[in-house]
Design an enzyme around this catalytic site. Structure first.
Site, short mmCIF file in Angstrom:
data_model
loop_
_atom_site.label_atom_id
_atom_site.label_comp_id
_atom_site.label_asym_id
_atom_site.label_seq_id
_atom_site.Cartn_x
_atom_site.Cartn_y
_atom_site.Cartn_z
N CYS A 1 -19.12 46.56 70.78
CA CYS A 1 -19.58 47.30 71.97
C CYS A 1 -18.59 47.33 73.13
O CYS A 1 -18.13 48.39 73.52
CB CYS A 1 -20.92 46.73 72.43
N GLY B 1 -11.64 32.73 77.95
CA GLY B 1 -11.51 32.59 76.50
C GLY B 1 -10.39 33.44 75.95
O GLY B 1 -9.37 33.67 76.62
N LYS C 1 -15.18 49.36 72.75
CA LYS C 1 -15.33 50.82 72.60
C LYS C 1 -16.04 51.43 73.82
O LYS C 1 -15.71 52.53 74.23
CB LYS C 1 -16.04 51.15 71.29
N LYS D 1 -18.17 36.47 68.19
CA LYS D 1 -18.85 35.46 69.00
C LYS D 1 -19.76 34.67 68.06
O LYS D 1 -19.94 35.08 66.90
CB LYS D 1 -19.64 36.10 70.14
N ARG E 1 -16.15 43.05 64.12
CA ARG E 1 -15.51 44.24 64.70
C ARG E 1 -14.79 43.86 65.99
O ARG E 1 -15.37 43.23 66.86
CB ARG E 1 -16.58 45.32 64.96
P1 NAD Z 1 -24.06 49.73 62.71
O1 NAD Z 1 -22.74 50.24 62.27
O2 NAD Z 1 -24.42 48.31 62.45
O3 NAD Z 1 -25.23 50.63 62.08
C1 NAD Z 1 -25.22 52.02 62.07
C2 NAD Z 1 -25.97 52.48 60.82
O4 NAD Z 1 -26.14 53.90 60.89
C3 NAD Z 1 -25.23 52.19 59.53
O5 NAD Z 1 -26.07 51.44 58.68
C4 NAD Z 1 -24.96 53.60 58.96
O6 NAD Z 1 -25.00 53.63 57.53
C5 NAD Z 1 -26.09 54.40 59.57
N1 NAD Z 1 -25.89 55.85 59.59
C6 NAD Z 1 -24.78 56.55 59.90
N2 NAD Z 1 -25.02 57.88 59.79
C7 NAD Z 1 -26.31 58.01 59.44
C8 NAD Z 1 -27.16 59.13 59.18
N3 NAD Z 1 -26.72 60.37 59.29
N4 NAD Z 1 -28.43 58.89 58.82
C9 NAD Z 1 -28.90 57.62 58.70
N5 NAD Z 1 -28.14 56.53 58.94
C10 NAD Z 1 -26.87 56.72 59.30
O7 NAD Z 1 -24.14 50.06 64.27
P2 NAD Z 1 -24.87 49.19 65.41
O8 NAD Z 1 -24.05 48.02 65.75
O9 NAD Z 1 -26.29 49.03 65.04
O10 NAD Z 1 -24.76 50.21 66.63
C11 NAD Z 1 -25.52 51.39 66.69
C12 NAD Z 1 -25.41 51.97 68.09
O11 NAD Z 1 -26.03 51.08 69.02
C13 NAD Z 1 -23.99 52.16 68.60
O12 NAD Z 1 -23.94 53.29 69.42
C14 NAD Z 1 -23.74 50.91 69.43
O13 NAD Z 1 -22.78 51.12 70.42
C15 NAD Z 1 -25.10 50.68 70.03
N6 NAD Z 1 -25.38 49.29 70.39
C16 NAD Z 1 -24.98 48.28 69.58
C17 NAD Z 1 -25.28 46.97 69.91
C18 NAD Z 1 -24.83 45.83 69.04
O14 NAD Z 1 -24.89 44.69 69.48
N7 NAD Z 1 -24.39 46.06 67.82
C19 NAD Z 1 -26.00 46.68 71.08
C20 NAD Z 1 -26.42 47.75 71.88
C21 NAD Z 1 -26.10 49.06 71.53
#
Ligand code: NAD
Length: 437
Positions: free
Chosen positions: A266, A259, A269, A327, A334
Site C-alpha cells: 500500500c 527502521g 504505491k 512487517k 510486496r
Molecule cells: P490482492 O492482490 O491481495 O487481491 C486482489 C484479488 O483480486 C486477487 O485475488 C485477484 O485474483 C483478484 N482479481 C483481479 N481481477 C479480478 C476480476 N476481474 N474479478 C475478480 N477478481 C479479480 O490485493 P489486496 O491487497 O487485497 O488489495 C486490494 C485493494 O485494496 C488494492 O487497491 C489495495 O490498495 C487496497 N488495500 C489493500 C490493503 C492491504 O493491506 N492489502 C489495505 C487497504 C486497502
C-alpha cells in the site's frame, strides 16, 4: 441481506468474511480458480491471524461462499464491493484495469438494482469511471436497471486485519445517492455499535481520504527515519527522541519508529499514485516527494552499515537475515525492505541465509534458489559473519545468546531497534541499530 465481494485478496477475503460474521450473506468472487477451489477446501490464499477459523466457520454456516462467477454473486444482491488490486502502472499511477474490468462485467450481467462500491484504493474520479463503464454496458443491453456507485476505502492493516475490520476506527463512505447511503448504513451498522462513526461525504473526498491517510502514515515513518539518520551524525539516540516526542499528545506514540523504510502493497504505491494524481492536476506534493526519497534511501541503510563494517568486502560472507515479510504477522512480501537488502547482499557476493516465521513460501516464489532458507532462526548461525534483523517478529525479541556463540563475527545489525545495545554489547557482540550510537 446479500452482498458480493469481488477480489478475494487481503482486503476482499477479510472484509467479505467479516460481513459474513455479522450475518450478511456474502459471496466472495475471484478470477483465480485455484484460490476459489482452495477456499472451498479450507485452504487460505494468504496468512492472516485468525482468518482461517473465521472463514471456515462462516463457510460451514453458509453465510460465506466462494465462486468465480460474478453474475451469480450479484444476482439478488443489494451491494457489490470491488476489492481487486490497483497496482502501479509504469508511470506510478494506479492501474485501474482490474477495477474497470469488474465494472464492465457488472454492467454486462446485473439483473437488479445494485450499489457498486469501490473498496480498492483508487484515485479521485474512479467511482465516476465505474459509473460510466457500467452505464455503457447497460446501454449496449438496452437496459435501464438502476444502480448507484459509492466509494468506501478500506483502512485495515495486514496482521491485524480481522480486528481492524470488525472494530474499525471509522468507516468512510462517499456517495451521492440516498438509496446507496441507506444500504451502506444498514450494512455497516453492526460494525459501529461501539460508537465509532460512519462518515458520509462526497465521492472525491472519500477517494482522497484513503490516499491522504496512507500518505500521512508514510510521512511519519520517513520523518522518523530522517531524524534517526541525523541522530547518528550528532550522537543522539532515536529511541530516546521517539519517547520524548511521542508523549506529546499532539504527536502521539504510534507510527514513529525508525527502521529500514516502509514497504508493503500500500504505502509505496499509494504515495506514488497521489503524487502522480497531483502532478496531473498541476500541483506538486513536495512533502510526499521527499517522503519517497527518504524511504528509497532508508531501504539501503542497514546494508550500508554492514558494507562499511566489512570494508566493502562481503564476497562469500555468510549473512543471516531474520524477517522477510514487509512487517510482522503477514506473509506479504510486496515491496518488502528485505528484498532490497537481499538484492544488495547478492550483488556484493554474500551468501544469504534467511528465515521468516510465515513468509518462506512467498520468498521462495520470488527469490527462488538465489538465497538459502532455514527452518529455524538459529539454523544458519554457525560460522555466520553477521546477523541482520529486518522484520520485528515477536519470536526474535529475545536473543538466545548461547546459540549465537558459534557466529564467526559476533555482530548484529538491528534494522528495527528491538534490542538493547548495552545488553547486546555486554554479551560480547557488536551492535548496530538505526539512529543509535
Ligand atoms: P490482492 O492482490 O491481495 O487481491 C486482489 C484479488 O483480486 C486477487 O485475488 C485477484 O485474483 C483478484 N482479481 C483481479 N481481477 C479480478 C476480476 N476481474 N474479478 C475478480 N477478481 C479479480 O490485493 P489486496 O491487497 O487485497 O488489495 C486490494 C485493494 O485494496 C488494492 O487497491 C489495495 O490498495 C487496497 N488495500 C489493500 C490493503 C492491504 O493491506 N492489502 C489495505 C487497504 C486497502
Amino acid at each position: 441481506m446479500k452482498i458480493s465481494f469481488v477480489g478475494t485478496g487481503y482486503v476482499g477475503l477479510v472484509s467479505g468474511t467479516c460481513f459474513a460474521e455479522m450475518g450478511v450473506i456474502t459471496t466472495c468472487v475471484d478470477i483465480d480458480q485455484n484460490k476459489i477451489d482452495g477456499l472451498k477446501n479450507g485452504i487460505m490464499p494468504i496468512w492472516e491471524p485468525g482468518l482461517e477459523n473465521l472463514v471456515k466457520r462462516n463457510y460451514e454456516k453458509k453465510r460465506l461462499s466462494f465462486t468465480t462467477n460474478l453474475e451469480e454473486s450479484i444476482n439478488g444482491a443489494e451491494a457489490c464491493f470491488i476489492a481487486v488490486g490497483t497496482p502501479p502502472d509504469e508511470d506510478g499511477s494506479a492501474d485501474l484495469k482490474y477495477v474497470l474490468d469488474v465494472a464492465a462485467e457488472i454492467g454486462r450481467t446485473m439483473q437488479n438494482y445494485l450499489v457498486v462500491i469501490t473498496k480498492s484504493t483508487v484515485p479521485i474520479g474512479t467511482a465516476e469511471k465505474v459509473r460510466e463503464t457500467i452505464s455503457a454496458e447497460l446501454k449496449k443491453r438496452n437496459s435501464d436497471i438502476p444502480f448507484d456507485v459509492a466509494s468506501n476505502p478500506e483502512f485495515l492493516k495486514e496482521g491485524d486485519a480481522i480486528s481492524d475490520c470488525l472494530h474499525p476506527d471509522r468507516i468512510v463512505v462517499g456517495t451521492d445517492s440516498e438509496r446507496a447511503k441507506e444500504i451502506i448504513n444498514r450494512l455497516y451498522k453492526p460494525f459501529v455499535l461501539n460508537g465509532h462513526p460512519i462518515i458520509f461525504m462526497d465521492i472525491p473526498s472519500a477517494e482522497l481520504t484513503k490516499y491522504a491517510a496512507n500518505a500521512m502514515l508514510a510521512t511519519k515513518i520517513s520523518f522518523m527515519n530522517d531524524i534517526a539518520n541525523f541522530c547518528e551524525k550528532v550522537g543522539a539516540d532515536i529511541n530516546y527522541v521517539r519517547k520524548g516526542i511521542g508523549t506529546d499528545k499532539r504527536i502521539g506514540p504510534y507510527f514513529i519508529y525508525a527502521g529500514t523504510g516502509y514497504g508493503g502493497s500500500c504505502f509505496p504505491k499509494d504515495v506514488k499514485a497521489i503524487i502522480k494524481t497531483a502532478d496531473a492536476n498541476d500541483y506538486s506534493l513536495e512533502i510526499l516527494k521527499a517522503v519517497e526519497n527518504v524511504n528509497d534511501r532508508q531501504k539501503s541503510t542497514l546494508f550500508n552499515k554492514l558494507y562499511k563494517y566489512f570494508d566493502g568486502n562481503l564476497k562469500d560472507r555468510k549473512i543471516v537475515l531474520w524477517g522477510l515479510s514487509f512487517k510482522p504477522n503477514t506473509d506479504d512480501m510486496r515491496e518488502a525492505p528485505a528484498l532490497v537488502i537481499i538484492e544488495m547482499l547478492l550483488n556484493a557476493g554474500a551468501n544469504v541465509y534467511a528465515y521468516d516465521p510465515v513468509a518462506m513460501h512467498e520468498a521462495k516464489r520470488i527469490l527462488g534458489n538465489t538465497i538459502n532458507y532455514v527452518k529455524d532462526p538459529y539454523d544458519a548461525i554457525d560460522n555466520a559473519d553477521a546477523l541482520l534483523l529486518v522484520t520485528e517478529w515477536t519470536e526474535f525479541r529475545v536473543l538466545n545468546y548461547p546459540r549465537l556463540a558459534s557466529m564467526k563475527n559476533k555482530v548484529i545489525f538491528d534494522g528495527r531497534n528491538i534490542y538493547e545495545p548495552f545488553e547486546v554489547r555486554d554479551r560480547g557482540f557488536k551492535y548496530f541499530g538505526i539512529g543509535r550510537n
